[in-house]
Scaffold this motif. Structure first.
Motif, PDB file in Angstrom:
ATOM      1  N   THR A 117      -1.744  -4.957   2.905  1.00 14.66           N
ATOM      2  CA  THR A 117      -2.206  -3.884   2.459  1.00 14.66           C
ATOM      3  C   THR A 117      -3.773  -3.331   2.170  1.00 14.66           C
ATOM      4  O   THR A 117      -4.054  -2.080   2.118  1.00 14.66           O
ATOM      5  CB  THR A 117      -1.120  -3.990   0.947  1.00 14.66           C
ATOM      6  OG1 THR A 117       0.013  -4.097   1.756  1.00 14.66           O
ATOM      7  CG2 THR A 117      -1.195  -2.749  -0.039  1.00 14.66           C
ATOM      8  N   LEU A 118      -4.328  -4.614   1.668  1.00 15.25           N
ATOM      9  CA  LEU A 118      -5.626  -4.098   1.218  1.00 15.25           C
ATOM     10  C   LEU A 118      -6.638  -3.746   2.476  1.00 15.25           C
ATOM     11  O   LEU A 118      -7.277  -2.178   2.338  1.00 15.25           O
ATOM     12  CB  LEU A 118      -6.288  -5.509   0.953  1.00 15.25           C
ATOM     13  CG  LEU A 118      -5.691  -6.261  -0.400  1.00 15.25           C
ATOM     14  CD1 LEU A 118      -6.659  -7.497  -0.585  1.00 15.25           C
ATOM     15  CD2 LEU A 118      -5.673  -5.161  -1.243  1.00 15.25           C
ATOM     16  N   ALA A 119      -5.907  -3.885   3.610  1.00 15.16           N
ATOM     17  CA  ALA A 119      -6.725  -3.522   5.447  1.00 15.16           C
ATOM     18  C   ALA A 119      -6.324  -2.170   4.990  1.00 15.16           C
ATOM     19  O   ALA A 119      -7.233  -1.345   5.304  1.00 15.16           O
ATOM     20  CB  ALA A 119      -6.659  -4.309   5.978  1.00 15.16           C
ATOM     21  N   ALA A 120      -5.238  -1.477   4.636  1.00 15.17           N
ATOM     22  CA  ALA A 120      -4.992  -0.401   5.026  1.00 15.17           C
ATOM     23  C   ALA A 120      -5.872   0.696   3.807  1.00 15.17           C
ATOM     24  O   ALA A 120      -6.061   1.731   3.983  1.00 15.17           O
ATOM     25  CB  ALA A 120      -2.874  -0.046   4.746  1.00 15.17           C
ATOM     26  N   VAL A 121      -5.716   0.052   2.907  1.00 20.91           N
ATOM     27  CA  VAL A 121      -6.029   0.828   1.714  1.00 20.91           C
ATOM     28  C   VAL A 121      -7.421   1.255   1.897  1.00 20.91           C
ATOM     29  O   VAL A 121      -7.841   1.960   1.349  1.00 20.91           O
ATOM     30  CB  VAL A 121      -5.736   0.090   0.081  1.00 20.91           C
ATOM     31  CG1 VAL A 121      -7.360   0.562  -0.749  1.00 20.91           C
ATOM     32  CG2 VAL A 121      -4.815  -0.038  -0.289  1.00 20.91           C
ATOM     33  N   ALA A 122      -8.084   0.109   2.452  1.00 25.06           N
ATOM     34  CA  ALA A 122      -9.720  -0.570   2.636  1.00 25.06           C
ATOM     35  C   ALA A 122     -10.122   1.192   4.185  1.00 25.06           C
ATOM     36  O   ALA A 122     -11.569   1.831   4.539  1.00 25.06           O
ATOM     37  CB  ALA A 122     -10.017  -1.265   2.859  1.00 25.06           C
ATOM     38  N   THR A 123      -9.052   1.015   4.850  1.00 30.75           N
ATOM     39  CA  THR A 123      -9.160   2.307   6.038  1.00 30.75           C
ATOM     40  C   THR A 123      -8.979   3.608   5.546  1.00 30.75           C
ATOM     41  O   THR A 123     -10.222   4.158   5.491  1.00 30.75           O
ATOM     42  CB  THR A 123      -8.250   1.907   6.895  1.00 30.75           C
ATOM     43  OG1 THR A 123      -8.387   0.563   7.276  1.00 30.75           O
ATOM     44  CG2 THR A 123      -8.817   2.882   7.918  1.00 30.75           C
ATOM     45  N   ILE A 124      -8.484   3.863   4.326  1.00 29.61           N
ATOM     46  CA  ILE A 124      -8.284   5.648   3.394  1.00 29.61           C
ATOM     47  C   ILE A 124      -9.216   5.574   2.934  1.00 29.61           C
ATOM     48  O   ILE A 124      -9.996   6.726   3.383  1.00 29.61           O
ATOM     49  CB  ILE A 124      -6.586   5.512   2.982  1.00 29.61           C
ATOM     50  CG1 ILE A 124      -5.694   5.692   3.949  1.00 29.61           C
ATOM     51  CG2 ILE A 124      -6.767   6.485   2.164  1.00 29.61           C
ATOM     52  CD1 ILE A 124      -4.316   5.377   3.371  1.00 29.61           C
ATOM     53  N   VAL A 125      -9.792   4.305   2.499  1.00 34.23           N
ATOM     54  CA  VAL A 125     -11.285   4.879   1.366  1.00 34.23           C
ATOM     55  C   VAL A 125     -12.463   5.298   2.160  1.00 34.23           C
ATOM     56  O   VAL A 125     -12.878   6.142   2.202  1.00 34.23           O
ATOM     57  CB  VAL A 125     -11.375   3.368   0.568  1.00 34.23           C
ATOM     58  CG1 VAL A 125     -12.528   3.833  -0.053  1.00 34.23           C
ATOM     59  CG2 VAL A 125     -10.297   3.104  -0.478  1.00 34.23           C
TER      60      VAL A 125
END
Length: 282
Positions: A117-125
């Motif tokens: 989840t953190l990786a997905a959020v970081a990708t979107i950011v």
């Protein structure tokens, strides 16, 4: 963790709320950074943001060479609030929908799932920051061409520094949203708390700090102060005291502001990960 990241990216990409938030931020950035200022320059009118600014200086701020100075201007307050909402929705919705319980009982370990989840959020950011840069470049080039100005590009070092600061600011606020989403287990409550904190509480505390010297020591190390000072150190503030751009401050120097912003980002992620590992998700 890689499989969890791909699954979480699929979920977030298919969620209209994410696209709405990203579109709102890009529209706000384009409107307040370029459209309003260019209209003020072209018509000779003034607004709260351009009052007292010479027309030549106003046009210079709209050129490609000024991108490193203005790129992070809206991120500490408005962009930060939207990134906070993104992080809060990414984690808080999993509790309301029951998806966290399903994933953690049938899928990978807790840290692997949360790391995805953190990786997905970081990708979107990262994608949002890249899209912001692309829009700024396109808008500044169009304005320069329309006004017959020569296109002078900023140095790669200055541009990289500005983009790095944008990633740090946006990432910190998104990590804060992730933490509050885990704490509250409710996306609505997390979003409300984040907006109240970023848009109201910190500003009120700074107002009190101007009257009571003791409070100032606390306000100088708040997340909004750190991110606002980082943007201000890059030249985003229109006034020496930081009053020109909402959320942009000059309380801390660039180095301490960057370190404090990074420390908040790491702290938010670590605390959220510990809570996800130890608490019941039912």
């Amino acid at each position: 963790m890689a499989a969890s990241a791909r699954a979480e990216l699929l979920r977030l990409r298919a969620w209209p709320a994410v696209w709405v938030m990203v579109s709102v931020w890009l529209l706000l950035n384009l409107t307040f950074t370029y459209v309003f200022n260019y209209v003020a320059y072209a018509t000779g009118s003034t607004s709260f943001a351009t009052e007292g600014v010479a027309s030549d200086s106003l046009l210079a701020e709209l050129m490609p060479s000024a991108i490193p100075q203005i790129f992070t201007g809206g991120m500490p307050m408005f962009g930060g609030a939207i990134m906070f909402i993104l992080g809060a929705l990414a984690t808080g919705s999993g509790f309301g929908w029951g998806t966290w319980k399903t994933v953690l009982t049938q899928g990978p370990g807790r840290l692997a799932a949360f790391g995805g989840t953190l990786a997905a959020v970081a990708t979107i950011v990262t994608g949002v920051v890249a899209a912001t840069l692309a829009i700024d470049v396109a808008a500044s080039v169009l304005i320069a061409s329309a006004e017959g100005q020569s296109i002078v590009w900023p140095s790669l070092g200055a541009l990289a520094e500005s983009v790095g600061a944008g990633l740090l600011i946006s990432g910190m606020w998104a990590a804060g949203g992730v933490l509050v989403g885990v704490l509250t287990r409710s996306p609505a409550l997390a979003v409300g708390l984040g907006l109240v904190w970023s848009l109201v509480v910190e500003n009120l505390l700074r107002g009190v700090g101007n009257l009571l010297s003791g409070v100032e020591y606390v306000t100088n190390v708040l997340p909004g102060t750190a991110s606002g000072s980082l943007a201000g150190a890059l030249g985003a503030a229109n006034e020496p005291d930081g009053d020109g751009t909402p959320g942009v401050l000059t309380v801390l120097d660039g180095g301490p502001a960057a370190l404090l912003t990074a420390a908040y980002l790491v702290a938010f992620v670590v605390v959220a990960a510990v809570l996800m590992r130890r608490r019941d998700v039912a």
